[in-house]
Design a protein around this motif. Sequence first.
Motif, PDB file in Angstrom:
ATOM      1  N   LYS B  72       0.984  -1.236  -0.038  1.00 53.48           N
ATOM      2  CA  LYS B  72       0.049  -0.142   0.149  1.00 53.48           C
ATOM      3  C   LYS B  72       0.744   1.224  -0.061  1.00 53.48           C
ATOM      4  O   LYS B  72       0.483   2.233  -0.655  1.00 53.48           O
ATOM      5  CB  LYS B  72      -0.720  -0.005   1.192  1.00 53.48           C
ATOM      6  N   GLU B  73       1.760   1.230   0.983  1.00 49.95           N
ATOM      7  CA  GLU B  73       2.772   2.492   1.047  1.00 49.95           C
ATOM      8  C   GLU B  73       3.530   2.785  -0.333  1.00 49.95           C
ATOM      9  O   GLU B  73       3.537   4.047  -0.748  1.00 49.95           O
ATOM     10  CB  GLU B  73       3.472   2.524   2.199  1.00 49.95           C
ATOM     11  N   LYS B  74       3.778   1.962  -0.973  1.00 47.54           N
ATOM     12  CA  LYS B  74       4.812   1.986  -2.400  1.00 47.54           C
ATOM     13  C   LYS B  74       3.719   2.478  -3.360  1.00 47.54           C
ATOM     14  O   LYS B  74       3.936   3.431  -4.082  1.00 47.54           O
ATOM     15  CB  LYS B  74       5.207   0.592  -2.860  1.00 47.54           C
ATOM     16  N   ILE B  75       2.258   1.613  -3.518  1.00 47.82           N
ATOM     17  CA  ILE B  75       1.373   2.205  -4.245  1.00 47.82           C
ATOM     18  C   ILE B  75       1.051   3.816  -4.013  1.00 47.82           C
ATOM     19  O   ILE B  75       1.053   4.644  -4.987  1.00 47.82           O
ATOM     20  CB  ILE B  75      -0.019   1.572  -4.016  1.00 47.82           C
ATOM     21  N   PRO B  86      -9.355   5.658  -2.496  1.00 50.89           N
ATOM     22  CA  PRO B  86      -9.890   4.074  -2.586  1.00 50.89           C
ATOM     23  C   PRO B  86      -9.051   3.046  -1.872  1.00 50.89           C
ATOM     24  O   PRO B  86      -9.492   1.924  -1.330  1.00 50.89           O
ATOM     25  CB  PRO B  86     -10.424   3.867  -3.941  1.00 50.89           C
ATOM     26  N   TYR B  87      -7.495   3.167  -1.946  1.00 44.84           N
ATOM     27  CA  TYR B  87      -6.758   2.089  -1.443  1.00 44.84           C
ATOM     28  C   TYR B  87      -6.721   2.221   0.056  1.00 44.84           C
ATOM     29  O   TYR B  87      -6.914   1.187   0.742  1.00 44.84           O
ATOM     30  CB  TYR B  87      -5.465   2.580  -1.859  1.00 44.84           C
ATOM     31  N   THR B  88      -7.132   3.542   0.531  1.00 45.35           N
ATOM     32  CA  THR B  88      -7.159   3.406   1.972  1.00 45.35           C
ATOM     33  C   THR B  88      -8.431   2.719   2.650  1.00 45.35           C
ATOM     34  O   THR B  88      -8.446   2.230   3.799  1.00 45.35           O
ATOM     35  CB  THR B  88      -7.511   4.953   2.498  1.00 45.35           C
ATOM     36  N   ASP B  89      -9.424   2.587   1.826  1.00 46.79           N
ATOM     37  CA  ASP B  89     -10.384   1.764   2.149  1.00 46.79           C
ATOM     38  C   ASP B  89      -9.966   0.147   2.459  1.00 46.79           C
ATOM     39  O   ASP B  89     -10.814  -0.372   3.419  1.00 46.79           O
ATOM     40  CB  ASP B  89     -11.604   1.697   1.165  1.00 46.79           C
ATOM     41  N   ARG B  90      -8.972  -0.226   1.819  1.00 49.62           N
ATOM     42  CA  ARG B  90      -8.772  -1.621   1.903  1.00 49.62           C
ATOM     43  C   ARG B  90      -7.774  -1.787   3.254  1.00 49.62           C
ATOM     44  O   ARG B  90      -7.166  -2.883   3.332  1.00 49.62           O
ATOM     45  CB  ARG B  90      -8.104  -2.215   0.779  1.00 49.62           C
ATOM     46  N   GLU B 100     -10.501   6.663   5.005  1.00 51.74           N
ATOM     47  CA  GLU B 100     -10.767   7.680   4.262  1.00 51.74           C
ATOM     48  C   GLU B 100     -10.430   8.987   4.857  1.00 51.74           C
ATOM     49  O   GLU B 100      -9.954   9.863   4.545  1.00 51.74           O
ATOM     50  CB  GLU B 100     -12.048   7.654   3.317  1.00 51.74           C
ATOM     51  N   GLU B 101     -11.224   9.127   6.227  1.00 54.76           N
ATOM     52  CA  GLU B 101     -11.136  10.149   6.874  1.00 54.76           C
ATOM     53  C   GLU B 101      -9.780  10.835   7.145  1.00 54.76           C
ATOM     54  O   GLU B 101      -9.452  11.913   7.114  1.00 54.76           O
ATOM     55  CB  GLU B 101     -12.135  10.245   7.921  1.00 54.76           C
ATOM     56  N   VAL B 102      -9.032   9.844   7.926  1.00 58.43           N
ATOM     57  CA  VAL B 102      -7.625  10.339   8.189  1.00 58.43           C
ATOM     58  C   VAL B 102      -6.833  10.619   7.012  1.00 58.43           C
ATOM     59  O   VAL B 102      -6.052  11.647   6.946  1.00 58.43           O
ATOM     60  CB  VAL B 102      -7.225   9.186   8.952  1.00 58.43           C
ATOM     61  N   TYR B 103      -7.009   9.741   5.984  1.00 57.61           N
ATOM     62  CA  TYR B 103      -6.231  10.092   4.632  1.00 57.61           C
ATOM     63  C   TYR B 103      -6.542  11.652   4.100  1.00 57.61           C
ATOM     64  O   TYR B 103      -5.512  12.241   3.750  1.00 57.61           O
ATOM     65  CB  TYR B 103      -6.329   9.293   3.635  1.00 57.61           C
ATOM     66  N   ALA B 104      -7.724  11.712   4.016  1.00 59.43           N
ATOM     67  CA  ALA B 104      -8.180  12.886   3.682  1.00 59.43           C
ATOM     68  C   ALA B 104      -7.818  14.235   4.292  1.00 59.43           C
ATOM     69  O   ALA B 104      -7.250  15.266   3.843  1.00 59.43           O
ATOM     70  CB  ALA B 104      -9.758  13.116   3.300  1.00 59.43           C
ATOM     71  N   ARG B 105      -7.672  14.069   5.800  1.00 60.58           N
ATOM     72  CA  ARG B 105      -7.359  15.124   6.576  1.00 60.58           C
ATOM     73  C   ARG B 105      -5.833  15.287   6.303  1.00 60.58           C
ATOM     74  O   ARG B 105      -5.351  16.396   6.264  1.00 60.58           O
ATOM     75  CB  ARG B 105      -7.649  14.820   7.839  1.00 60.58           C
ATOM     76  N   ALA B 106      -5.064  14.180   6.130  1.00 57.95           N
ATOM     77  CA  ALA B 106      -3.600  14.430   6.017  1.00 57.95           C
ATOM     78  C   ALA B 106      -3.399  15.024   4.635  1.00 57.95           C
ATOM     79  O   ALA B 106      -2.276  16.141   4.648  1.00 57.95           O
ATOM     80  CB  ALA B 106      -2.960  12.988   5.975  1.00 57.95           C
ATOM     81  N   VAL B 107      -4.092  14.951   3.783  1.00 55.21           N
ATOM     82  CA  VAL B 107      -3.662  15.401   2.301  1.00 55.21           C
ATOM     83  C   VAL B 107      -4.094  16.740   2.341  1.00 55.21           C
ATOM     84  O   VAL B 107      -3.537  17.969   1.972  1.00 55.21           O
ATOM     85  CB  VAL B 107      -4.478  14.955   1.101  1.00 55.21           C
ATOM     86  N   GLU B 108      -5.218  17.147   2.904  1.00 55.60           N
ATOM     87  CA  GLU B 108      -5.832  18.523   3.316  1.00 55.60           C
ATOM     88  C   GLU B 108      -4.789  19.423   4.010  1.00 55.60           C
ATOM     89  O   GLU B 108      -4.589  20.474   3.825  1.00 55.60           O
ATOM     90  CB  GLU B 108      -7.243  18.444   4.083  1.00 55.60           C
ATOM     91  N   LYS B 109      -4.182  18.884   5.143  1.00 55.19           N
ATOM     92  CA  LYS B 109      -3.155  19.427   6.131  1.00 55.19           C
ATOM     93  C   LYS B 109      -2.116  19.951   5.123  1.00 55.19           C
ATOM     94  O   LYS B 109      -1.357  21.089   5.232  1.00 55.19           O
ATOM     95  CB  LYS B 109      -3.002  18.791   7.140  1.00 55.19           C
TER      96      LYS B 109
END
Lengths: 404, 408
Positions: B72-75, B86-90, B100-109
Amino acid sequence: MNLSELFGAIPGWGYVPAFVQMMVVGLVPAVLVVLAVVTPVGLLGTYAERRWSAFMQDRLGPNRVGLPIWFDGWQRDYTNKPWYIKLWGLVQPLADGIKLLGKEDFVPPGGDKLLFLAAPLIVFAGALGMFVALPLSYGLTAADLNVGIFYLLAVGAVEVIGVLMAGWASNNKWSLLGSMREVAQVVAYEIPMALTALCPVLLAGSLRMGAIIEHQQTAYDLWGLTIGGEGLAQWGLGWNLFRAFPVNVVAIVIFYTCALANLKRAPFDLPESESELVSGFLTEYSGMRWGLFFLGEYAAMFALSGITATLFLGGWGSGPAYGALMLVPVKEIPLGVATLDWRTVAGVVEFSWKTCALFLLMMNLRWTLPRLRLDQVMSLCFKYFVPFSMACLLLSGLAALAGA
Amino acid sequence: MSATDVTDRVIGEDGSLAEYWVPARDARSEEMVVNMGPQHPATHGVLRVAVKTDGEVVLDCEPMIGNLHRCKEKIAENLQYWQFMPYTDRLDYLAAINNEEVYARAVEKLCGIEIPERIQYIRTIVAELGRVSSHVFSVGVYGLDIGAFTPFLYCYRERERANSLFEKLTGGRMLYHYYRVGGVARDLSDEWIQECLEFLDIVEEKMEEYNALTTWNKVFRERTMGVGVLSREKALAYGITGPALRASGVDWDVRRDEPYGLYDRFEWRVPVADGRHGTIGDCWNRHWIRAQELAESIKIVRQAIDKLPPRDPKLTPSSMYQPYVNPNVPRILRGPKDAEVYVRGENPRGELAFYLVSDAKNAPYRCKIRGPAFSNIAVLPEISRGYLIADLVAIIGSIDIVLGEVDR
């Protein structure tokens, strides 16, 4: 007309050696009764379990497999066609059986082939053997042995050998762990089970199942104080459950719980606990050999429910249904060559409802309770059941001295 | 590592054993190594635990992970920021929406994107609904581990309802891809909110039933109380998070102690084990914390729905194919030069964190995922030595791992 006369009508029967005649005359009814009971019990038991668990769990369960009375080509949704009778899914067990027969009879490499193949037969034979001495109704006991209850408990314990063989021969550590659990559990629970089974025996003064039933048809007495006559006893007051009150109330709880443990039913299903030991001793089994374990389990469930009903709840011989049916002014029903005693009919009804109720209770418990742990199973047996069953035995002995 | 070289640590010297189980040294019989998994029904997926046993007593065990590794991290390094959603779903596929929430917040920050208030509320509602759906499943499936089949099916019935709710909202029953950078895929409809409230009523009513069948059941308590005790110190040392940490008596919840989103606006409580029942840190407390969090999440969703601000016409997308996001999100997301963020959030199974390093490209230079289940499963050998195999199953179940997150 009895059986010997029936067989005598066969041409050439007189030339058959006498001991063969005796064996055939003795065995045929036993085999007939056993097969006529075990087969439907095994098949309907699986169906009942699945439907009942589905009912408890908010599911549908098998409700589709029925009888197509006409074949109109392979098609979707054929279960809704007018030529298809659904029958509430009652044919599902047969379909399952066909599926199991079609599966590979797999023997794990490195396993002991002979033991592996023989194990399910032994387990099934043990369950089957119990039906021989199980009093189903008046005159409907394949063999009313004078060591009846002793025989039943002994034959019921044969299953352990089969399970141990299965676990050992599977060459699988999970199977071995499962069968060791089974041995530890069943051998331990045999003790309180036998001790509590002796309570009715002491009261009746006989190991014969028929005698235990007849004893419960006699007038009820409470520690020497006779209450009601045989009339009331017939309606269920004479049950051993009420005799030596309250000793046998404790005894039936212990006996029934021990029966659950001996049957490996939840909450005592440690030998095959699917979330711990994959499938326990059943892990490597497939196809009809697995099915035989399964059939054996349901047959034994029915048999032990029947034994509980006979020892403590009057068997076929007394109870509300029997009392009500005996009010019907019929003595015999003529059936061509033979006559059917009305007591047989009443007895079958009485025995069936009690056994089915206990059978259903087993299912209810299974689908409600979590599984116990091995040490808890053992401490329950040795710390609580053994001393309590010993006390029950002692007190029933005193009650027998006081009353009988 | 093969099954035969399971660590040969001496048992009992670190005092971590439940002494009453381990046979005395002279009473020990032949030791046996059993493989639990990867196809074992109790290991919640493809976890493999090599167990060294003496009879039924677990002398030592070693979780062997990696059967579900999907790079996942390499992807993430090879996809644009938004494409990785969508990969974070898995990761934790039982609570996909929270990942998804955590990832979205990370990118937004990282990219400095503001979130409109209505979208914040929607995110809170959906994330807490995800927690309800995940915990209802965990509570039920723990009953299955202990051997009670029926509560599992009852809980699954409720999870199916939650899945249907998510399906109405996102189109997926399990893996949603609902979050977008700067917003979500679509707005909540009034009809959906109504159905959501009905669902919460049902869960709240049925919770008593689940607790009667599992939490307060005598057999269940006997099986789980005092089993697999994880002390406060050990929990902190191993980086345990989530319900397992709170069950060890540590009052820590990222939602409250490092507030993100809108969690500081609602009235709710962080359930922590207090030792009134069982031992602090045992399996039963881990289960009970989850059951209590279920009720707290329901409270949060109710309050968020109550306070949901009215629709902003500026936000309403022009077509149904447009996401419901902050209109100021750039078409091509680029992180700033030489920036890094570490954003964590409280997932149903603990702290999920994303560490993103940006080098001014449209994909992260490095993405490190801190999965709670991965950290939590590491403590398994510590807390299961000296118990029985049946207890080992109970302990694995109470840690509540999801292999998608352990292996990533």
